[in-house]
Write an enzyme that holds these catalytic residues in place. Structure first.
Site, PDB file in Angstrom:
ATOM      1  N   HIS A 142      -1.478  10.919  -4.944  1.00  0.00           N
ATOM      2  CA  HIS A 142      -1.481   9.980  -3.813  1.00  0.00           C
ATOM      3  C   HIS A 142      -0.584  10.564  -2.706  1.00  0.00           C
ATOM      4  CE1 HIS A 142      -0.043   6.410  -1.622  1.00  0.00           C
ATOM      5  NE2 HIS A 142      -1.244   5.933  -1.879  1.00  0.00           N
TER       6      HIS A 142
ATOM      7  N   ASN B 147       1.945   9.651  -1.181  1.00  0.00           N
ATOM      8  CA  ASN B 147       3.408   9.526  -1.254  1.00  0.00           C
ATOM      9  C   ASN B 147       4.004  10.269  -2.455  1.00  0.00           C
ATOM     10  OD1 ASN B 147       3.076   7.831  -3.458  1.00  0.00           O
ATOM     11  ND2 ASN B 147       3.466   5.929  -2.330  1.00  0.00           N
ATOM     12  N   LYS B 148       3.206  11.092  -3.144  1.00  0.00           N
ATOM     13  CA  LYS B 148       3.723  11.844  -4.295  1.00  0.00           C
ATOM     14  C   LYS B 148       4.216  13.233  -3.869  1.00  0.00           C
ATOM     15  CE  LYS B 148       2.927   8.428  -7.076  1.00  0.00           C
ATOM     16  NZ  LYS B 148       2.493   7.413  -6.102  1.00  0.00           N
ATOM     17  N   ASN B 149       4.675  14.031  -4.846  1.00  0.00           N
ATOM     18  CA  ASN B 149       5.256  15.338  -4.503  1.00  0.00           C
ATOM     19  C   ASN B 149       4.238  16.276  -3.860  1.00  0.00           C
ATOM     20  OD1 ASN B 149       7.686  14.506  -5.511  1.00  0.00           O
ATOM     21  ND2 ASN B 149       7.460  15.533  -7.482  1.00  0.00           N
ATOM     22  N   MET B 150       2.973  16.111  -4.204  1.00  0.00           N
ATOM     23  CA  MET B 150       1.868  16.849  -3.556  1.00  0.00           C
ATOM     24  C   MET B 150       0.662  15.917  -3.536  1.00  0.00           C
ATOM     25  SD  MET B 150       0.610  19.415  -6.617  1.00  0.00           S
ATOM     26  CE  MET B 150      -1.135  19.380  -6.169  1.00  0.00           C
TER      27      MET B 150
END
Ligand SMILES: Cc1ncc(COP(=O)(O)O)c(C=O)c1O
Length: 389
Positions: free
Chosen positions: A186, A188-191
């Protein structure tokens, strides 16, 4: 700040970095005429697999789909119990319930927010089939203890690693060992892959079953026709998304290094009176990744509510989030007989947590701005000390 001082640009809660090369790559995929799952999905899966120490990886349209398919893969269904943590995202509750199994909630540590493994052990019963822990940024679940417990009690584990791709345990990346592991891509995740997720399997046979479960449950027969024996979903990731994923995975180490610098700055500058509870402080070489920076507000010493605190930050152009509500106290969770007071740490976190902006597009100055705003708002709202007689 005077009335004529220009206001700084609003600071978003999340802001993915997609570079021009990735955008050009997506345009190429669009022009190729093959836009749903194909060669880029295979490339992305191969790259994720080598990232995870060679274990088979299959990508899906979200981590929620990955958890659903993981539970189906393990054959979990009505009559089974799955132990999970009250402090996590709705995905784990929803997907356990969707299989027909019963979610069993346990508490977490107040600072690391990771599942309490002693409480897990105490709740294992004859119907328990699996444990679904969520790893938290800055501190992983104790992997040695978790997997030793699961092995000893013959339970399967689905690690919800949505927040921690890139974290390491004893120098091995999360996903490179254990049982089933799921990731989220998603924004808002790290990638990111816009929306997307992945499931790391133990062997090729499990991976093949994931392929069936993520695409209608369709099995291809030798005579060229198709059969469905189990109702699968429709969770295949398009090549457009996989193309972004390949580019993002290459940049993941740089994203993580920058996120870590931002977190170190938070620890240098975040000082409020009254004091907030902070996440575990990073230690050199600890191998942790940082997807979120969540603090617990000292609500007992404040005159304002969490909502008012978040509104005050929003008025200063700073977006925040709540990670997470208590799963056992939401309407669906309560249907399984849970009440306020059952999981004290989960509830204290749910009541007082605020997620501050943390993403690779931020600068150190942005962190300073958030820290200054938090200190200012909390100082204004400190509850007056009681008058001594
Ligand atoms: C801990 C956790 N697990 C799972 C998910 C689900 O991820 P997705 O949006 O890819 O389905 C999220 C989403 O925010 C999450 O925070």
């Amino acid at each position: 700040m005077g009335p004529d001082t220009p206001r700084p640009a609003p600071l978003k809660f999340a802001s993915p970095l997609i570079d021009e090369a990735a955008i050009a790559g997506v345009a190429d995929v669009l022009r190729s005429g093959h836009i749903t799952s194909g060669v880029w999905v295979e490339r992305f899966e191969a790259a994720l697999s080598s990232f995870c120490g060679g274990r088979p990886v299959r990508v899906l349209t979200s981590a929620t789909a990955a958890v659903e398919v993981a539970l189906q893969l393990l054959g979990i269904g009505p009559g089974d119990e799955v132990i999970t943590c009250g402090q996590s995202f709705f995905t784990v509750l929803n997907m356990i319930v969707k299989t027909g199994a019963t979610p069993v909630f346990v508490d977490c540590d107040l600072v690391t927010r990771n599942i309490d493994l002693a409480a897990v052990e105490a709740r294992i019963g004859p119907r328990t089939r699996a444990i679904v822990p969520t790893h938290w940024p800055g501190s992983l679940v104790d992997m040695d203890a978790l997997h030793a417990l699961a092995r000893a009690r013959k339970l399967r584990v689905v690690e919800d690693a949505a927040l921690v791709i890139g974290s390491r345990w004893r120098d091995r990346p999360i996903g490179a060992f254990g049982d089933i592991v799921t990731f989220s891509f998603h924004p808002n995740k790290n990638m990111t892959t816009i929306e997307g997720g992945a499931i790391v399997c133990n062997d090729e046979e499990e991976a093949r079953r994931v392929e069936v479960l993520r695409f209608h449950g369709i099995e291809r027969l030798p005579d060229g026709t198709r059969d469905v024996a189990f109702p699968g979903g429709k969770f295949n990731l398009p090549d457009v998304n996989a193309r972004i994923g390949v580019a993002q995975l290459e940049r993941l180490p740089a994203f993580l290094a920058h996120r870590r610098r931002l977190v170190e700055r938070y620890f240098e500058r975040f000082a409020t009176d009254p004091a907030c509870v902070l996440p575990p402080r990073p230690v050199e070489g600890d191998g942790q990744s940082w997807n979120m920076f969540c603090v617990l507000l000292p609500l007992g010493e404040m005159r304002m509510s969490r909502k008012a605190f978040r509104d005050a930050l929003a008025a200063r152009g700073i977006a925040t989030g709540v990670s997470y509500e208590a799963l056992h106290l939401c309407t669906l969770g309560r249907r399984y007989g849970y009440h306020r007071g059952d999981l004290p740490n989960t509830e204290r976190i749910a009541d007082s947590t605020v997620t501050l902006p943390l993403h690779a597009a931020m600068s150190l100055d942005d962190v300073d701005r958030v820290c200054a705003a938090c200190a200012e708002v909390l100082a204004e709202q400190r509850r007056p000390a009681p008058v001594q007689a």
